[in-house]
Design an enzyme around this catalytic site. Structure first.
Site, short mmCIF file in Angstrom:
data_model
loop_
_atom_site.label_atom_id
_atom_site.label_comp_id
_atom_site.label_asym_id
_atom_site.label_seq_id
_atom_site.Cartn_x
_atom_site.Cartn_y
_atom_site.Cartn_z
N PRO A 153 -14.31 -23.71 38.84
CA PRO A 153 -15.02 -22.39 38.35
C PRO A 153 -14.08 -21.59 37.67
O PRO A 153 -13.03 -21.34 38.27
CB PRO A 153 -15.92 -21.90 39.60
CG PRO A 153 -15.77 -22.86 40.56
CD PRO A 153 -14.66 -23.60 40.18
N PHE A 154 -14.04 -20.89 36.70
CA PHE A 154 -13.42 -19.97 35.89
C PHE A 154 -14.27 -18.60 35.68
O PHE A 154 -15.35 -18.87 34.83
CB PHE A 154 -12.93 -20.68 34.67
CG PHE A 154 -12.14 -19.61 33.94
CD1 PHE A 154 -10.88 -19.58 34.23
CD2 PHE A 154 -12.76 -18.87 32.81
CE1 PHE A 154 -9.93 -18.69 33.32
CE2 PHE A 154 -11.81 -17.90 31.98
CZ PHE A 154 -10.68 -18.06 32.29
#
Length: 73
Positions: free
Chosen positions: A2-3
């Site tokens: 995840p970013f």
């Protein structure tokens, strides 16, 4: 992996940005079960002169608010 990308007006301290990063990471990890070390956070600070709402930059809005405050004093 995840970013999380945060865009905000400039002006927060390094300590505030670090806390934002820690809190976002902890919350995402708690909700999704993803390990914190696999969560990336980027904080982009944008100068008020380069960000606008309703066609007016936040720098201009601050300037108008300051002038209104001077007139009300």
């Amino acid at each position: 992996m995840p970013f999380i990308n945060v865009k905000q007006l400039s002006g927060r301290t390094d300590e505030q940005n670090a806390e934002i990063s820690r809190e976002l990471t902890a919350t995402y990890a708690r909700v999704t079960g993803v390990k914190p070390e696999n969560i990336w956070v980027a904080i982009e600070e944008i100068p008020a002169k380069n960000w606008s709402a309703g066609g007016v930059t936040f720098a201009a809005k601050a300037e108008l608010a300051a002038k209104a405050g001077e007139q009300g004093a």
